[in-house]
Scaffold this active site. Structure first.
Site, mmCIF file in Angstrom:
data_model
loop_
_atom_site.group_PDB
_atom_site.id
_atom_site.type_symbol
_atom_site.label_atom_id
_atom_site.label_comp_id
_atom_site.label_asym_id
_atom_site.label_seq_id
_atom_site.Cartn_x
_atom_site.Cartn_y
_atom_site.Cartn_z
ATOM 1 N N GLU A 234 -22.364 -35.500 -32.067
ATOM 2 C CA GLU A 234 -22.229 -36.802 -32.729
ATOM 3 C C GLU A 234 -23.125 -36.861 -33.958
ATOM 4 O OE1 GLU A 234 -22.841 -40.069 -30.031
ATOM 5 O OE2 GLU A 234 -22.380 -41.567 -31.573
ATOM 6 N N ASN B 299 -13.634 -44.731 -28.410
ATOM 7 C CA ASN B 299 -14.743 -44.297 -27.554
ATOM 8 C C ASN B 299 -15.432 -45.528 -26.974
ATOM 9 O OD1 ASN B 299 -17.138 -42.485 -26.694
ATOM 10 N ND2 ASN B 299 -18.112 -44.046 -27.979
ATOM 11 N N GLU B 300 -15.668 -45.501 -25.679
ATOM 12 C CA GLU B 300 -16.372 -46.610 -25.007
ATOM 13 C C GLU B 300 -15.880 -47.958 -25.542
ATOM 14 O OE1 GLU B 300 -20.647 -45.979 -24.638
ATOM 15 O OE2 GLU B 300 -20.297 -44.185 -23.425
ATOM 16 N N TYR C 112 -23.951 -41.095 -17.236
ATOM 17 C CA TYR C 112 -25.224 -40.431 -17.539
ATOM 18 C C TYR C 112 -26.143 -40.471 -16.322
ATOM 19 C CZ TYR C 112 -24.101 -39.999 -22.464
ATOM 20 O OH TYR C 112 -23.518 -39.624 -23.655
ATOM 21 N N GLU D 173 -18.544 -37.461 -21.638
ATOM 22 C CA GLU D 173 -19.989 -37.651 -21.840
ATOM 23 C C GLU D 173 -20.655 -37.614 -20.478
ATOM 24 O OE1 GLU D 173 -21.424 -40.709 -24.489
ATOM 25 O OE2 GLU D 173 -19.658 -40.522 -25.772
ATOM 26 N N GLN E 1 -25.738 -33.811 -25.462
ATOM 27 C CA GLN E 1 -24.906 -33.336 -26.546
ATOM 28 C C GLN E 1 -25.312 -31.909 -26.908
ATOM 29 O OE1 GLN E 1 -24.622 -36.068 -29.875
ATOM 30 N NE2 GLN E 1 -24.219 -37.807 -28.554
HETATM 31 O O1 AHR Z 1 -24.294 -39.867 -26.303
HETATM 32 C C1 AHR Z 1 -24.948 -40.990 -26.805
HETATM 33 C C2 AHR Z 1 -24.091 -42.245 -26.719
HETATM 34 O O2 AHR Z 1 -23.874 -42.565 -25.386
HETATM 35 C C3 AHR Z 1 -22.702 -42.152 -27.289
HETATM 36 O O3 AHR Z 1 -22.669 -42.389 -28.654
HETATM 37 C C4 AHR Z 1 -21.971 -43.229 -26.566
HETATM 38 O O4 AHR Z 1 -20.595 -42.969 -26.449
HETATM 39 C C5 AHR Z 1 -22.694 -43.323 -25.248
HETATM 40 O O5 AHR Z 1 -23.020 -44.615 -24.910
#
Ligand code: AHR
Length: 494
Positions: A27, A174-175, A243, A300, A349
């Site tokens: 990103e 995205n999201e 995450y 992600e 990432q």
């Molecule tokens: O990876 C960091 C961020 O986490 C990304 O930009 C977003 O899609 C997510 O919330």
């Protein structure tokens, strides 16, 4: 030392492990793209057309299959036409999401697609639905993939690229439930149907369209999307973001290197949630798509800790230890085991951001423990998942977790790869690997291990590296000692 039996059955073939499960994500965030992938042709850092040579080589070594770009949250503020043409006249913008820094757009469509060509990976473009238009996304596809006469194809040629590129993976937003527009599932699903309509398949190019899927355990989102977008609207995949944050405490995620034993085990517990998420989202998808044509795309995932002291909080820069390696090993085993439904995954990432596989500083590039896990697992790519079962036991920690995680695959040459991790910090195990059909004839193994806090730095790049692991083959079985806090890859012939 306790012995645990692991049984494989090479005759019990399950699903194809798409190589894209070993994908990554880049990103415009902090030093991922600039400094990480791209330094510019005039840099004294060795580069190929401005791309870091060591990074290109490191990605090639682990056979990086796919790279997602330009975001993340950044994607829904990105206007692709700002990133084409003469670099000096490209528009500058503020990266409002990530640190408020100036984005000079010197890395745009041509640069990203060229980078993927150099690495030999598939590009995965994340389109702007949050603040873009249907026309803008439609024109981007035309620009990249049309070989006939059209305004966008002409513009591409004017910018130096005669032949169109092939683009397979396209994310529609995205999201969209969060930074990509704060939408409801119903509203987004309608937008997905509309946006995807105008993303045409030009010149034999075939798009694998990925809708924005759920945030972690938002099962309603999956239900609404599958009900209203499948099977009529070219839906090939839906994304899932999750995450690993110890205690799920986003306000205080803890340090990437200095953590207590309790935090360590809590991180493992938190990452094991992925198994539940994948299972439950798959159950919903199964009702609408029993043939499992639509992929769950975990685009992600990874550890998210507090940023390193003294770094820009908007840059999400964190170190990477053996704890991260165990997390990577567990997640990749989960994805392999669900490869009938999980068709792609992209750790967040690639470089210098969150659970990176590489960290860079000046001319030095560090391969993190997570990188080495991708190396250990790379032969799973495009192999076939086979049955495996391991005896297991729980850790004694307050958040008790299973010590062993594993998966096994067979490739077209008949080589079997068993990947294993042991998250326990206080015990090793003798693993006895046997086959339900046939005897183990030969085996070799590699291992990554250390103390939980161990990591590589710019002055000690090889503190944590892969080593050979001794294997004994006896009476048709293979025996290895799986160390505490260790990840192993055992290659067998049966
Ligand atoms: O990876 C960091 C961020 O986490 C990304 O930009 C977003 O899609 C997510 O919330």
């Amino acid at each position: 030392m306790k012995k645990l039996r692991l049984t494989i059955n090479p005759m019990d073939k399950r699903s194809h492990i798409n190589r894209e499960i070993y994908g990554n994500f880049s990103e415009h965030l902090g030093r991922c793209v600039y400094d990480g992938l791209y330094v510019g042709e005039d840099s004294d850092i060795p580069n190929i057309e401005g791309f870091r040579k060591d990074v290109v080589e490191a990605f090639r070594e682990i056979k990086l299959p796919v790279l997602r770009w330009p975001g993340g949250c950044f994607a829904d503020e990105y206007h692709w036409k700002d990133g084409i043409g003469e670099k000096s006249s490209r528009k500058k913008m503020i990266n409002t999401h990530w640190g408020g820094v100036v984005e000079d757009n010197s890395f745009g469509t041509h640069e990203f697609l060229r980078f993927c060509e150099l690495v030999g990976c598939e590009p995965y473009i994340s389109g702007n639905v949050g603040s873009g238009t249907v026309e803008e996304l439609s024109q981007w596809i035309e620009y990249m993939t049309f070989d006939g006469v059209s305004p966008m194809a002409e513009l591409r040629r004017k910018n130096g690229r005669e032949q169109p590129w092939k683009l397979k993976y396209l994310g529609i937003g995205n999201e969209s439930w969060g930074c990509g527009g704060n939408m409801t599932a119903e509203y987004y699903t309608d937008l997905y149907r509309r946006y995807q309509t105008y993303c045409r398949e030009y010149s034999g190019n075939q798009l694998y369209k990925i809708a924005c899927g759920p945030n972690a355990g938002d099962y309603n989102w999956t239900e609404v999307l599958m009900k209203n977008a499948h099977p009529w609207y070219n839906l090939k995949g839906i994304s899932l973001h999750y995450y690993t944050v110890p205690y799920g405490n986003w306000a205080h995620k803890g340090d990437a290197v200095k953590f207590t034993e309790a935090e360590y085990y809590e991180t493992i517990r938190s990452t094991l949630e992925m198994e539940t998420l994948v299972t439950r989202h798959s159950e919903i998808m199964n009702r609408y798509d029993p043939e499992k044509k639509v992929g769950l795309i975990v685009d992600e995932w990874g550890c998210w800790f507090d940023v390193e002291e003294g770094t820009n909080p908007g840059f999400l820069y964190q170190q990477n230890t053996m704890r991260d390696a165990i997390v990577a090993a567990i997640n990749l085993n989960i994805f392999n085991s669900h490869s009938d439904r999980v068709h792609m995954a992209n750790i967040a990432q690639a470089v210098n951001v969150l659970q990176s596989i590489l960290l860079t500083e000046g001319k030095v590039t560090v391969k993190t423990p997570t990188y080495h896990v991708f190396d250990l697992y790379k032969e799973h790519q495009d192999a076939t998942l086979i049955y495996s079962h391991a005896e297991n036991e729980a850790t004694d920690s307050e958040s008790a977790v299973p010590c062993i995680s594993h998966s096994a695959s067979i490739n077209e040459n008949g080589d079997i790869l068993v990947t294993l991790s042991n998250c326990a910090l206080d015990r090793e195990f003798e693993m006895e690997i046997g086959s339900a059909f046939g005897e183990v004839k030969s085996a070799c193994a590699r291992v990554l291990t250390g103390e939980a806090h161990d990591h590589n730095t710019f002055t000690d790049t090889d503190n944590v590296v892969i080593k050979e692991l001794a294997v004994r083959v006896e009476d048709g079985r293979a025996y290895v000692v799986l160390p505490a806090c260790g990840v192993a890859a055992v290659t067998l012939k049966v």
